[in-house]
Design a protein around this motif. Structure first.
Motif, PDB file in Angstrom:
ATOM      1  N   ALA A 257       0.829  -1.206   0.000  1.00 54.58           N
ATOM      2  CA  ALA A 257       0.000   0.000   0.000  1.00 54.58           C
ATOM      3  C   ALA A 257       0.864   1.256   0.000  1.00 54.58           C
ATOM      4  CB  ALA A 257      -0.932   0.006   1.211  1.00 54.58           C
ATOM      5  N   VAL A 258       1.940   1.240   0.765  1.00 59.42           N
ATOM      6  CA  VAL A 258       2.861   2.381   0.797  1.00 59.42           C
ATOM      7  C   VAL A 258       3.509   2.550  -0.574  1.00 59.42           C
ATOM      8  CG1 VAL A 258       4.993   3.259   1.815  1.00 59.42           C
ATOM      9  CG2 VAL A 258       3.261   2.219   3.284  1.00 59.42           C
ATOM     10  N   TYR A 259       3.901   1.453  -1.194  1.00 62.32           N
ATOM     11  CA  TYR A 259       4.512   1.512  -2.520  1.00 62.32           C
ATOM     12  C   TYR A 259       3.534   2.073  -3.558  1.00 62.32           C
ATOM     13  CZ  TYR A 259       6.724   0.103  -6.864  1.00 62.32           C
ATOM     14  OH  TYR A 259       7.272   0.114  -8.116  1.00 62.32           O
ATOM     15  N   ARG A 260       2.294   1.597  -3.541  1.00 62.27           N
ATOM     16  CA  ARG A 260       1.285   2.089  -4.494  1.00 62.27           C
ATOM     17  C   ARG A 260       1.062   3.587  -4.328  1.00 62.27           C
ATOM     18  NH1 ARG A 260      -1.275  -2.731  -3.120  1.00 62.27           N
ATOM     19  NH2 ARG A 260      -2.673  -1.641  -1.715  1.00 62.27           N
ATOM     20  N   LEU A 261       0.979   4.049  -3.084  1.00 60.45           N
ATOM     21  CA  LEU A 261       0.784   5.472  -2.835  1.00 60.45           C
ATOM     22  C   LEU A 261       1.962   6.269  -3.394  1.00 60.45           C
ATOM     23  CD1 LEU A 261      -0.972   7.471  -0.613  1.00 60.45           C
ATOM     24  CD2 LEU A 261       1.392   7.598   0.110  1.00 60.45           C
TER      25      LEU A 261
ATOM     26  N   LEU B  35       3.712   4.244  19.305  1.00 62.40           N
ATOM     27  CA  LEU B  35       2.635   3.365  19.757  1.00 62.40           C
ATOM     28  C   LEU B  35       1.391   3.646  18.922  1.00 62.40           C
ATOM     29  CD1 LEU B  35       2.959   3.551  23.638  1.00 62.40           C
ATOM     30  CD2 LEU B  35       3.472   1.610  22.171  1.00 62.40           C
ATOM     31  N   PHE B  36       0.715   2.591  18.520  1.00 64.73           N
ATOM     32  CA  PHE B  36      -0.496   2.726  17.727  1.00 64.73           C
ATOM     33  C   PHE B  36      -1.669   2.146  18.493  1.00 64.73           C
ATOM     34  CE2 PHE B  36       2.943   2.276  14.555  1.00 64.73           C
ATOM     35  CZ  PHE B  36       2.838   3.537  13.974  1.00 64.73           C
ATOM     36  N   ALA B  37      -2.825   2.778  18.354  1.00 70.48           N
ATOM     37  CA  ALA B  37      -4.034   2.301  19.022  1.00 70.48           C
ATOM     38  C   ALA B  37      -4.515   0.984  18.412  1.00 70.48           C
ATOM     39  CB  ALA B  37      -5.130   3.359  18.937  1.00 70.48           C
ATOM     40  N   ASP B  38      -4.382   0.876  17.095  1.00 69.12           N
ATOM     41  CA  ASP B  38      -4.806  -0.331  16.394  1.00 69.12           C
ATOM     42  C   ASP B  38      -4.143  -0.371  15.021  1.00 69.12           C
ATOM     43  OD1 ASP B  38      -6.202   1.602  15.000  1.00 69.12           O
ATOM     44  OD2 ASP B  38      -8.156   1.020  15.763  1.00 69.12           O
ATOM     45  N   GLU B  39      -4.484  -1.371  14.220  1.00 69.60           N
ATOM     46  CA  GLU B  39      -3.875  -1.510  12.893  1.00 69.60           C
ATOM     47  C   GLU B  39      -4.272  -0.383  11.955  1.00 69.60           C
ATOM     48  OE1 GLU B  39      -4.336  -5.308  11.093  1.00 69.60           O
ATOM     49  OE2 GLU B  39      -3.363  -6.365  12.733  1.00 69.60           O
ATOM     50  N   THR B  40      -5.482   0.132  12.097  1.00 69.12           N
ATOM     51  CA  THR B  40      -5.922   1.243  11.258  1.00 69.12           C
ATOM     52  C   THR B  40      -5.068   2.472  11.522  1.00 69.12           C
ATOM     53  OG1 THR B  40      -8.166   0.372  11.260  1.00 69.12           O
ATOM     54  CG2 THR B  40      -7.888   2.669  10.611  1.00 69.12           C
ATOM     55  N   HIS B  41      -4.793   2.742  12.778  1.00 72.28           N
ATOM     56  CA  HIS B  41      -3.936   3.864  13.147  1.00 72.28           C
ATOM     57  C   HIS B  41      -2.537   3.675  12.565  1.00 72.28           C
ATOM     58  CE1 HIS B  41      -1.746   6.211  16.537  1.00 72.28           C
ATOM     59  NE2 HIS B  41      -1.972   6.993  15.509  1.00 72.28           N
ATOM     60  N   GLN B  42      -2.029   2.465  12.627  1.00 70.88           N
ATOM     61  CA  GLN B  42      -0.710   2.159  12.089  1.00 70.88           C
ATOM     62  C   GLN B  42      -0.680   2.383  10.579  1.00 70.88           C
ATOM     63  OE1 GLN B  42       0.517  -2.031  12.036  1.00 70.88           O
ATOM     64  NE2 GLN B  42       2.357  -1.342  13.135  1.00 70.88           N
ATOM     65  N   LYS B  43      -1.690   1.916   9.866  1.00 68.50           N
ATOM     66  CA  LYS B  43      -1.756   2.088   8.420  1.00 68.50           C
ATOM     67  C   LYS B  43      -1.829   3.566   8.059  1.00 68.50           C
ATOM     68  CE  LYS B  43      -4.586   1.063   4.377  1.00 68.50           C
ATOM     69  NZ  LYS B  43      -5.836   0.469   3.894  1.00 68.50           N
ATOM     70  N   ARG B  44      -2.663   4.315   8.755  1.00 69.09           N
ATOM     71  CA  ARG B  44      -2.801   5.742   8.471  1.00 69.09           C
ATOM     72  C   ARG B  44      -1.494   6.477   8.717  1.00 69.09           C
ATOM     73  NH1 ARG B  44      -7.578   8.296  11.374  1.00 69.09           N
ATOM     74  NH2 ARG B  44      -7.102   9.975   9.952  1.00 69.09           N
ATOM     75  N   TRP B  45      -0.765   6.104   9.771  1.00 67.70           N
ATOM     76  CA  TRP B  45       0.518   6.732  10.071  1.00 67.70           C
ATOM     77  C   TRP B  45       1.512   6.466   8.940  1.00 67.70           C
ATOM     78  CZ3 TRP B  45       5.611   5.369  10.797  1.00 67.70           C
ATOM     79  CH2 TRP B  45       6.429   6.296  11.433  1.00 67.70           C
ATOM     80  N   LEU B  46       1.600   5.213   8.514  1.00 68.29           N
ATOM     81  CA  LEU B  46       2.523   4.855   7.442  1.00 68.29           C
ATOM     82  C   LEU B  46       2.195   5.591   6.147  1.00 68.29           C
ATOM     83  CD1 LEU B  46       2.750   1.018   8.066  1.00 68.29           C
ATOM     84  CD2 LEU B  46       4.643   2.641   8.280  1.00 68.29           C
ATOM     85  N   LEU B  47       0.922   5.636   5.786  1.00 73.81           N
ATOM     86  CA  LEU B  47       0.534   6.311   4.550  1.00 73.81           C
ATOM     87  C   LEU B  47       0.758   7.817   4.637  1.00 73.81           C
ATOM     88  CD1 LEU B  47      -2.671   4.298   3.589  1.00 73.81           C
ATOM     89  CD2 LEU B  47      -0.359   4.091   2.633  1.00 73.81           C
TER      90      LEU B  47
END
Length: 79
Positions: A20-24, A52-64
C-alpha cells in the motif's frame, strides 16, 4: 511514547502495508526507483521511531501519511 519493535513485528507490518505504501508512492511520483526510496524511508522511520499505535488502522494511516509527506517533500525538492 515509544516502544521497541522486534524483527518479527517489523516484518509483519511490512508484509501487511508495504504494498500500500509503494502504491501510494507510485501514484505521487510515477517512478519505481523513487517509490522504492519512499518505502524504504517510511519503514526506516517506523523502525527507529517505533510509535505506539491504538490499532492496525492507526498504524496504516501513520505509514501512509509519512509516505505522502515524503513524496511531497521529494516533489517540492525537485523544483
Amino acid at each position: 511514547m515509544e516502544q521497541k519493535m522486534s524483527v518479527c513485528q517489523f516484518e509483519a507490518v511490512y508484509d501487511a502495508w508495504g504494498a500500500a505504501v509503494y502504491r501510494l508512492a507510485m501514484v505521487y511520483l510515477g517512478r519505481h526507483a523513487d517509490a522504492e526510496d519512499v518505502v524504504q524511508e517510511t519503514f526506516f522511520r517506523l523502525l527507529y521511531r517505533s510509535p505506539l499505535f491504538a490499532d492496525e488502522t492507526h498504524q496504516k494511516r501513520w505509514l501512509l501519511q509519512v509516505a505522502a509527506n515524503l513524496c511531497r517533500d521529494q516533489l517540492r525538492g525537485f523544483w
